[in-house]
Structures are given as structure tokens and as C-alpha cells.
Scaffold this active site. Structure first.
Site, mmCIF file in Angstrom:
data_model
loop_
_atom_site.group_PDB
_atom_site.id
_atom_site.type_symbol
_atom_site.label_atom_id
_atom_site.label_comp_id
_atom_site.label_asym_id
_atom_site.label_seq_id
_atom_site.Cartn_x
_atom_site.Cartn_y
_atom_site.Cartn_z
ATOM 1 N N LYS A 25 0.849 -1.196 0.000
ATOM 2 C CA LYS A 25 0.000 0.000 0.000
ATOM 3 C C LYS A 25 0.886 1.248 0.000
ATOM 4 O O LYS A 25 1.870 1.304 0.751
ATOM 5 C CB LYS A 25 -0.929 -0.006 1.226
ATOM 6 C CG LYS A 25 -1.960 1.142 1.212
ATOM 7 C CD LYS A 25 -2.954 1.065 2.373
ATOM 8 C CE LYS A 25 -3.988 2.185 2.306
ATOM 9 N NZ LYS A 25 -4.956 2.144 3.420
ATOM 10 N N SER A 33 -10.034 2.315 2.415
ATOM 11 C CA SER A 33 -9.103 3.046 1.590
ATOM 12 C C SER A 33 -8.089 2.173 0.851
ATOM 13 O O SER A 33 -7.521 2.621 -0.139
ATOM 14 C CB SER A 33 -8.331 4.032 2.462
ATOM 15 O OG SER A 33 -7.503 3.355 3.392
ATOM 16 N N SER A 86 -10.577 0.073 6.575
ATOM 17 C CA SER A 86 -9.887 0.204 5.282
ATOM 18 C C SER A 86 -9.208 -1.054 4.771
ATOM 19 O O SER A 86 -8.757 -1.086 3.626
ATOM 20 C CB SER A 86 -8.861 1.329 5.353
ATOM 21 O OG SER A 86 -9.496 2.570 5.260
#
Lengths: 483, 119, 478
Positions: free
Chosen positions: A76, A151, A175
Site C-alpha cells: 500500500k 481506503s 480500510s
């Protein structure tokens, strides 16, 4: 090869029937083939990945490999990676080549995992649909007109599309779990303090926690095992040994007590999702578990409490982005004030600005007690609900999200409606508990996630509960059409 | 079947909108400007009405917190309620200026440059 | 109208740790710009603070030395504001739960009165970097080496009533932090500086007037000047019909004025909240007791002991205990001199202090060690040299010519104590000055001094003065 799980690939690497270089090339090829459409990566590091793969192959040959050695993963873009752009999905950091590695980065690289790139995400992890990214939305591999969740949308889509066997994520209000549910994969967020936050760009410090996406609970055990652990650079990191997550996977579930909060099954829950969850609970009954009705009476306060605490912390955490030492700087500032307001005004997107404004307001003179302090008190009530529940049950289950993946653009203009898609996951962050989402069937052809919440530091039990379900069912093996 | 979660359908369990809740909580343009300045956040004048609406919605939404009685409840700042670990007083970092300043927008002689600061 | 001045001081003292409060970067002063600003100090994305154990210990030490409560639980908060020398956009400080609170310090005023000044609190925080205003094409340069240096902010009650009192209090705190070895107190380097909250009110009025805060005053004389100027300004303002506004002001020693700070014009809303990257600091009784055991003898106790043990006057004891270094030096001299308290005090406060002042030298860097000075004092005591000759010996020692004994030997400064030798010299002097003898015997007794001088001159000062006096009187009066 791309349908194999991390554990299967690891076995092939150890046997020598597959090299990390072959595997990494295959992943890079799939990325170049599919990602123009999915948009799950912000950065792909072909050369660096191949060099790391070759090093991993040498390490395997030398007999010094661990279970992650040679396994490609997507990282990420919130974790700092030395020498590689770390954008956090924001224009603010579009030019930011991190000068150091996050602890999680360091741990995964030391384990021999091969980073193939950095994944797209909601800007500064603020969003539930991956639509707030500076780099554009990520598409859900199950239906390109829907969102992958957020997210950590890029990380979830990349694993769901079989571009990589595993990826990292962060979870502040859901998320990891919500995108895992919407993309039909396994996602785990450990206990707050289990994974180091050092080098993980902060959104809301008291809620943020790193974790992993994989296609199975067993794979998640390998990833989490490598990521977790005490870090002296993080004051909130917990100094306690990491359990052997693999060791407990096969324990039978006979006698397991599953709590079912009545609050999670009220109005607002999509009927198809509810049906899938019911079916999953039946499966657990067959595995010997008993279902206990419980109550988490303050559940309805978790979203409002979260939307005070998280923006408050974010408004302060994001003050360091001021155009002075790194990141975006407005051109030709006429004075200091102009440098600040334009760098920040131009560098941040709308949702980030909204949250900074809410947070600054909630902390400002005259409102602190009414908002921030009140929210932190409510936070205790929410946590105490869980503590009481865990006196009765081993795990708590429910839907991860109230619906399956929603359409791109559907909620983009309505923040409050967007916030409610995290309604089942947020309380867990406020309490700091570990939780995971595992695939539990489909509704209207889109994946449904089963949310499993454990007591503090019971990641091992969550993985065991997930793994046993995945031994009995095959939902987790379903791939989206065309992938 | 629709995937849309209309937040109104969560009622009464999940009170959501200011209209649901009956609270009028609005931030006007001057307040938005004040907070934006506090946060050194440049926002377009055209966008202020929307910020104003969004923020008012969010604040109305969080007003629900006031329904619950928290008398005598200690705020929970951290989930685990642990205490601060202390670091031994030793120098562990070395000069890494060149590396750190590679990402700096404007430097000279090792200094970060900003428009003239007047005290 | 008669006015009363009300002053409260906020003293910022850098703590003398090796590394910073929340990072492992060095705190050494004077490094090249930004070479001691690590990732944490720069506030790079993703970095986190970890608290230095030593700052907790040092703060506790200060708390114990000022009769304060050392909090079992204290919390770090974020003070949010934007400034280029503040990398994160917030300063980590302590607001609601400081580590030290509710103590006091006794200060000695010039009239010999002791006044007790309340210490409201002392909290830990991080220092900011420095803005260098010399022009870089019209821009300001930012050096973050100082960012993250630990500070203890010591806040007094508004109980100081004059600039003099404020300075006395500040000096006492300065002396204390050095005694405690928690700060080098170096004011040139900015290790010790203060903000003064100043207001005036008509004598007899209970409520305080509106205060102005004078920021960042970095030496004692400036504190006195700045406060006096500010008091004058406020009184003039009020008496001419104006009102004082609450604001932050800057003292300009060149223009001899205080003026409002432009950068702090607007009322700040710091949006304090507990720093979620740090956890509450908890310390137990064992920790506090362990710190207590490391406390040195404190200035007030030491002063009392100097009076009782070394027979010093209150004044002398006060001067000698004003700094730990001087007090340590003095006690070492006493020991080396074989217990000559009074004599040691006279020499340390006289010749030594004079020489130090003249060459702008700190006592710790004195070329004459305490042991060397003590050894010389022994030579005075045992009659080897006179006090007068001792000054000559001291000067030679200061110039590095050797120990007292070596100098006395080499320069032949040993006192002449042989009565017959002295008597011979006296007779010679008398023989050469018959006229003066006549005048002396005729009643001009002050001529006695003339004869002593002649004898000392003839012996280059080495004759034992006591013997000279006795023998001279005997011969003149016979």
C-alpha cells in the site's frame, strides 16, 4: 500459476519447481496486462522486483529461506519505501521519494518478500471507495463499474485480480476489511499496537493499524507473522511476542462460541448480504460452534465518535505537509502564509480538506469538550461493550459491510452516506480489537464478506476460525470473471 | 436489488442526518474561512457553500453523541491504555542531511528556504 | 497614582541530555545546519516519537528540588500552530497534566529578606528549530538542529513584584538547574531563556491588570531592562487614558523598547489535544525515590552549612553557593588548606574571583586549581609566607609558574622569621633615619608606619610582619 495461494507458491519455491524470478515476471506481466483498466497500482518497480527475486532465489538455494522468501507482494502506498515514491494517494506526495523504509517494509523485505509495486488508495487513507485518490479510482475486478472499497482499494483489487498473491493494507475504520469484503478476499487487521506504525503515514494515530490482504486465512497467517512484532520506534507498539499463527490454524472449532450482535442485523443491511451471513453461520454450526446472541448497545455511536476522533487526529497529523521540507510546494509563494495555504490547498483533495476542517473545528477553543472529549468518552463505552461481550463469547461475527460493492460515483458527493459504509468495522478500530473479513458467498453476483472480531491479541484464533471455514467452503477460491 | 445504502433506512437504529435528528447545526461561510485559516488550507471561494453544507451535515451527524450520558466516564485516548515506554538517552542517528534534503522543495547551504519570516 | 507591578516568569531551560527528547539525534550545539535533524526531528511522513528516559528523570529532579509534586501520571499534548521552525505543525508539550506542579522557591532580596515564589508548574516539551533571517535572496533559512531538544518550561506564580525580584528569581532557577546538573544554563547558546508576563495595577487593587507577554529574553540584564520598560510603557499608557491590550511583545535591546510581535498578532487557537503517538507517562514511588537519592546538596542547605561549618557570614555563604561550581571549588580549597574556612572564603571571593573576572574565565577553567590554592593557604597559615607575599605567589601560580612551594623556593619569598636577623635590619634602618626617630619620640607616632615600611622594603616584604612590629616597638620605645 496465478490461481495458487501464497502457501502453495511458497512450497513450489522451496521445492525448486518454480523460481521467484519466474513468479515475479508472471506477476509483472499480469499487472501490465490488467492494471491499465483496474488502476490498482500507483507505482510498479519492475527492475527492483526482479533484482529482489533473484536475491530471493539465491537465498532459497542457500537454504536460508522463510515462507515469504521469493513471494511477490503489493505494498500500500502509505508505507514508506526508501528510494521509491510513496504518494499516499495524494498530489501532496506525488513527488515524494521516501528517504527511509517503514518498519513493515523493512520486515517484509528482510523476510525475502518481493515488492512489485505500490498500490493505489484513497488519499491519505480517507475514503471507503478508493475514489478520493489523486491517481483516480480503482475498479473492482468483479465489476468494473463498482468500487473496490477503501481506503486500501488498490491492494484489495490487486489480490482479487490475482495480480499478486498478497498485499499490505492499513485499517483506520475498516480500510482493510471493507475492501476485502467488496473484492471477495481475506483481509486482517490485527490488534492496535501489533504491527508497527513507524513509516506508515499517519491518518488517525490512535486508530491506524497495518495488516494484510491474501486469498486465504492461511496465507494471511504467513503475511501477518512477518509484519507483526514489537518496534522500539513506535511508542504504541506492544512489547509481546508474536504468536505462531500457522501453528493454531488446524484447531477444531468444536465448542467455539460465536457472538452475534443484534445491532448488526437491523434495517439498512442488504438482504442478500444478510442471507450470505446466515449461511456462513450455519456452516459454523456444522463445524461445532454455538451461536450466542449478544448486544453491543453503543454501536450506533461508533460512526459519529469516529468522525470526531479521526478528523481531529488527522487535522494535526497532516499539518506537517506544509511545502517546506518535502512534498508539494505551491509555485512562487508571495509570502509565508501564501506558501502554506496554497501548498496545502492545492496539494490536498476535497475529502482530505473536509476532514482537516472538521478536525480543526472539533479541536478548536470552545468545542473541544463537546466534540473531542465527548467522543473519547463514548469510545470507552464502545470498548466496554466489546469487553463485556468477550466475557461470553470467543469471537463476534456479522457482515463486514452493509452492502456489496456500490457503483463508482454513487456516494462520492455525500460524505455521510459514504461514512456509513464502514458502520460495522469502525467500532473495532475505536476499541483497538483484531478483526478480519473472509469471503462468504455472493449477493447479486458480488462478493459478501463475513466480519470476524476477536479479543485483544487473538489474531491466531481469528485465523484459525477463518481457515476452518475455508477448509469447509470454497468461497475464497472464486476468482472474478476474466482473472 | 439495490446496493445503495440510503442512510435514512438505518433509522431509527442509526440516526444519521440533521433532518433525522432535528438539530440545526450549520457552519456559515465566515466560520469555514476561519477554520480554513486555522488549518492554513486554501479553499476556493466557489467551494465554500459546499464545504459549509458538508461540514454542517457531518457536525449534525456527530451531534448524536450528545444523546448518551457520559457522566463519570473517563475518555479513552488509546485502546490498550498502556503507558509510555522510555528510551535510553543515547545518540543513535547520524547526519543524513543529503538524503533527507533530496526531497526538499528549496534549500541553500543546508537550510530549508521559506519566504521571509517577519517577527 | 501609585502602581504595583505584577510579574510571572516562564523560564525555558534546555535539558542537558545527550540525545533529543523524542529521537536519537544529538543535541550538541553548533553543528552544521540540519546535520543533527533526523527523520523524527524533521517530521517526515510516518515517523513517530519515543520519549527519552533522561528527561523524565531530570524533570523529577527539578520537581523534588523545588518542593513540587512530581506527577505519577503526566500526558503529552500537541500544541497546533504553523511556523517554519516547527516541523510537524505542532509542538509536543504538556498542558493539562504536567510532570511537575505546585512547588516553590525562596529567593533572597537585597534588603536581606527572603521571599517565597510559587512555582505553578514545570512541563516537558520540545524546542523548535531556528529561523535565520540573513537574506537568502530575500528568503529565510530554516535550521532544524535545535528542533526536538528537550525543554523544561518552568512557570512561576505571578508573585514577583519588581524587575529586580524577577531577576533574583531567574538567577536562582539558573543556579538550581546547574546544581542539579540538568541544564548547562548557557544563555549565549539559548539554553536558558524566559518569557515575562507583565502587568500593573493600582496599589491596593486586588484583581490583576491586563498583561503583556514579553517573549524570549535571553539574559539577566535584558530581563530587568525589558520589564522596567514594559512597566513604564503600561503606566504611561494607562495614565494617558489608554488601556493595555493582551499581546505578545518583543524586547529590542538596541532600540531600548518593547514592541508587539508581528507574527503573533492574531489570537492563536492552539487546538491542544493529547498526542496519540505517545502514551501517558507513569512513574512510581521507587522511581521518585531513586531520583531523590541522586539529588546533590541544594543551594539553600549548602549555604546554611557553610555558615555553621566554616564560620562564614550569611553574605559570604550566599555568594559562594550561588553556583555549584564555585561552591565545589571553595570546599575543595578548604579541604586542601587543612580546614581554613574563613581564609579560603576570603581568597576565593577576593583574589580568585577578581582574576577570573579579569580574564573572563569560568571557575571550572581556573588555571589555579582548588588544591593548589589550598596548598598556598597552608603556607600562609604556617607562617612560611605573609598574606601580602601570598598575592605575589598567587599571581605567579595564575601565570603557570608552578606550585606555591616551587614559586616560594625559586623566587626566595620565604618569610624571614629569625628575630636576630630582623633586629639587625631594624637597627640599620634606625641608624639611617635619626631625624625621624627624633620626631617619633617627640610625639609623631604615626611615623611608626614609616619605619615598618622601611624594614619591609629592605627585606623585599619577606620579614614576618608581626615580628617586625614587636621588635620595632621595643627598639623605638626603649
Amino acid at each position: 500459476m496465478h490461481q495458487k495461494t501464497l502457501v502453495e507458491l511458497s512450497a513450489d519455491l522451496q521445492k525448486g519447481s518454480l523460481s521467484s524470478e519466474e513468479l515475479t515476471r508472471a506477476c509483472l506481466e499480469r499487472i501490465s496486462k490488467y492494471d491499465a483498466e483496474l488502476n490498482s497500482f500507483v507505482t510498479v518497480v519492475d527492475q527492483q522486483a526482479l533484482a529482489a527475486a533473484q536475491a530471493a532465489d539465491a537465498r532459497i538455494k542457500a537454504g536460508k529461506a522463510g515462507p515469504l522468501t521469493g513471494i511477490p507482494f503489493a505494498h500500500k502506498d502509505i508505507f514508506c519505501t526508501r528510494g521509491v515514491k510513496t504518494s499516499c494517494g495524494s498530489r501532496m506526495l506525488d513527488n515524494f521519494i521516501a528517504p527511509y523504509d517503514a518498519t513493515v517494509t523493512q520486515k517484509l523485505l528482510e523476510a525475502g518478500a518481493v515488492m512489485v509495486g505500490k498500490t493505489n488508495m484513497d488519499e491519505f487513507a480517507m475514503g471507503s471507495s478508493n475514489e478520493t485518490s489523486f491517481y483516480g479510482p480503482v475498479k473492482n475486478p468483479w465489476d468494473a463499474t463498482t468500487v473496490p472499497g477503501g481506503s486500501s482499494g488498490g491492494s484489495a483489487a490487486a489480490v482479487a485480480a490475482r495480480l499478486v498473491p498478497a498485499s499490505t493494507g492499513t485499517d483506520t475504520g475498516g480500510s482493510i476489511r471493507q475492501p476485502a469484503a467488496l473484492c471477495g478476499i481475506t483481509g486482517i487487521k490485527p490488534t492496535y499496537g501489533r504491527v508497527s506504525r513507524y513509516g506508515m503515514i499517519a491518518f488517525a494515530s490512535s486508530l491506524d493499524q497495518g495488516g494484510a490482504f491474501t486469498r486465504s486465512a492461511e496465507d494471511a497467517a504467513v503475511m501477518l507473522g512477518a509484519m507483526a512484532g514489537f518496534d522500539e520506534r513506535d511508542s504504541t507498539s506492544v512489547d509481546r511476542p508474536v504468536d505462531d499463527y500457522m501453528a493454531g490454524l488446524n484447531a477444531p472449532l468444536q465448542g467455539l462460541k460465536i457472538g452475534l450482535p443484534k445491532e448488526y442485523f437491523g434495517e439498512g443491511l442488504d438482504a442478500g448480504v444478510a442471507a450470505a451471513i446466515e449461511a456462513a453461520l450455519d456452516e459454523y454450526r456444522k463445524l461445532g460452534a454455538t451461536i450466542v446472541d449478544i448486544t453491543l448497545p453503543n454501536t450506533h455511536l461508533s460512526v459519529p465518535a469516529y468522525y470526531v476522533v479521526a478528523p481531529a487526529e488527522c487535522s494535526s497529523n497532516l499539518s506537517r505537509f506544509d511545502g517546506v521540507r518535502f512534498g508539494y510546494r505551491a509555485s512562487e509563494p508571495k509570502d509565508l502564509e501564501d506558501l502554506y495555504t496554497r501548498s496545502r490547498g492545492e496539494g490536498f483533495g476535497d475529502e482530505v480538506k473536509r476532514r482537516i476542517l472538521v478536525g480543526a473545528y472539533a479541536l478548536s477553543a470552545g468545542y473541544y469538550d463537546a466534540y473531542y472529549l465527548k467522543a473519547q468518552k463514548v469510545r470507552r463505552l464502545i470498548r466496554d461493550d466489546f469487553l463485556r461481550a468477550f466475557e461470553q463469547v470467543d469471537v463476534i461475527m456479522g457482515p463486514t459491510a452493509p452492502s456489496v460493492a456500490f457503483k463508482l460515483g454513487e456516494k462520492a458527493d455525500d460524505p455521510v452516506s459514504m461514512y456509513l459504509s464502514d458502520i460495522y468495522t469502525i467500532a473495532v478500530n475505536l476499541a483497538g480489537l483484531p478483526a478480519m473479513s473472509i469471503p462468504a458467498g455472493f449477493s447479486d453476483g458480488l462478493p459478501v464478506g463475513l466480519h470476524v472480531v476477536g479479543n485483544y491479541f487473538e489474531e491466531g484464533r481469528l485465523l484459525n476460525v477463518g481457515h476452518q471455514y475455508q477448509q469447509a467452503t470454497d468461497w475464497h477460491t472464486h476468482a472474478p470473471q476474466g482473472f | 436489488m439495490s446496493f445503495i445504502i440510503d442512510c435514512a433506512t438505518f433509522a431509527p437504529l442509526f440516526l444519521t442526518r440533521s433532518t433525522d435528528y432535528g438539530v440545526t447545526m450549520a457552519l456559515d461561510a465566515s466560520e469555514i474561512k476561519k477554520i480554513a485559516h486555522l488549518a492554513r488550507l486554501g479553499i476556493n471561494a466557489d467551494d465554500i457553500p459546499e464545504y459549509s453544507r458538508n461540514l454542517s451535515d457531518i457536525l449534525a451527524f456527530v451531534e448524536q453523541l450528545n444523546v448518551v450520558d457520559t457522566t463519570g466516564v473517563e475518555p479513552l485516548a488509546h485502546p490498550l491504555e498502556a503507558t509510555q515506554r522510555l528510551r535510553v538517552d543515547a545518540v543513535t542517528e547520524t547526519n543524513n542531511r543529503d538524503n533527507f534534503q533530496q526531497v526538499a522543495p528549496e534549500i541553500e547551504s543546508g537550510l530549508y528556504l521559506v519566504p521571509q519570516v517577519i517577527e | 497614582m501609585e502602581w504595583e507591578t505584577v510579574i510571572g516568569l516562564e523560564i525555558h531551560t534546555q535539558l542537558a541530555t545527550t540525545s533529543k527528547i523524542f529521537s536519537g539525534a544529538s543535541t550538541t550545539y553548533g553543528a552544521e545546519p540540519n546535520t543533527q535533524a533526523c527523520a523524527v526531528d524533521l517530521g517526515l511522513p510516518g515517523v513517530l516519537p519515543v520519549l527519552n528516559a533522561e528527561v523524565v528523570r531530570m524533570a523529577a529532579k527539578f520537581g523534588l528540588a523545588t518542593h513540587s509534586t512530581v506527577a505519577k501520571r503526566s500526558v503529552f499534548d500537541r500544541k497546533n500552530y504553523f511556523y517554519p521552525d516547527l516541523p510537524k505543525g505542532y509542538q509536543i508539550s504538556q498542558l493539562a497534566l504536567p510532570i511537575v506542579h505546585d512547588g516553590y522557591l525562596d529567593i533572597d532580596l537585597e534588603d536581606g529578606v527572603t521571599k517565597r515564589i510559587g512555582i505553578t508548574r514545570a512541563h516537558l516539551e520540545e524546542d523548535a528549530g531556528k529561523s535565520l533571517h540573513e537574506s537568502f535572496q530575500g528568503m529565510t533559512g530554516i535550521d532544524l538542529n535545535r528542533a526536538g531538544t528537550p525543554l523544561l518550561e518552568i512557570v512561576s506564580e505571578p508573585e514577583l513584584r519588581s524587575a529586580r525580584e524577577a531577576v533574583a528569581y531567574m538567577r536562582k532557577i539558573h543556579s538550581l538547574v546547574r546544581y542539579l546538573d540538568i541544564s548547562d544554563g548557557n544563555m549565549q547558546e539559548g539554553s536558558f531563556r524566559c518569557d515575562a508576563n507583565v502587568s500593573v495595577r493600582p496599589i491596593g487593587q486586588e484583581e490583576f491588570g491586563t498583561r503583556a507577554e514579553i517573549k524570549n529574553i535571553s539574559c539577566f540584564s535584558f530581563v530587568e531592562q525589558a520589564i522596567n520598560l514594559e512597566v513604564e510603557r503600561q503606566i504611561m499608557l494607562i495614565e494617558s487614558g489608554g488601556t493595555v491590550v493582551q499581546e505578545t511583545r518583543l524586547f529590542d535591546p538596541d532600540k531600548h523598547e518593547t514592541r508587539p510581535m508581528r507574527s503573533k498578532e492574531e489570537a492563536n487557537d492552539y487546538r491542544y489535544f493529547p498526542d496519540p503517538d505517545l502514551l501517558p507517562v507513569e512513574i512510581d514511588d521507587d522511581f521518585i525515590e531513586a531520583v531523590r537519592n541522586t539529588l546533590p546538596e541544594l543551594p539553600d542547605t549548602r549555604k546554611a552549612r557553610f555558615v555553621s561549618e566554616h564560620g562564614l557570614s550569611d553574605y559570604d555563604a550566599g555568594v559562594l553557593t550561588a553556583s555549584r561550581e564555585l561552591a565545589d571549588y571553595f570546599e575543595a580549597v578548604v579541604e586542601a588548606s587543612g580546614g581554613q574556612g574563613k581564609l579560603s572564603a576570603n581568597w576565593v571571593m577576593g583574589e580568585l574571583s577578581g582574576a577570573l573576572n579579569k580574564s573572563d574565565c569560568e571557575v571550572k577553567d581556573s588555571p589555579v586549581t582548588a588544591a593548589a590554592l589550598g596548598a598556598m593557604l597552608q603556607r600562609i597559615e604556617d607562617g612560611t609566607i605573609s598574606g601580602k607575599i601570598a598575592k605575589q605567589v598567587f599571581e605567579a601560580m595564575w601565570n603557570g609558574e608552578g606550585s606555591a612551594d616551587e614559586i616560594i623556593e625559586q623566587q626566595g619569598l620565604k618569610q624571614i622569621s629569625d628575630s636576630s636577623a630582623i633586629e639587625g635590619i631594624i637597627r640599620e634602618v634606625l641608624d639611617n633615619n635619626p631625624k625621624q626617630i627624633e620626631q617619633y619620640r617627640g610625639g609623631q607616632e604615626k611615623l611608626f608606619g614609616f619605619f615598618v615600611g622601611q624594614v619591609m622594603k629592605a627585606t623585599q616584604g619577606k620579614a614576618n610582619p608581626k615580628q617586625v612590629n614587636e621588635l620595632l616597638r621595643k627598639l623605638l620605645d626603649s
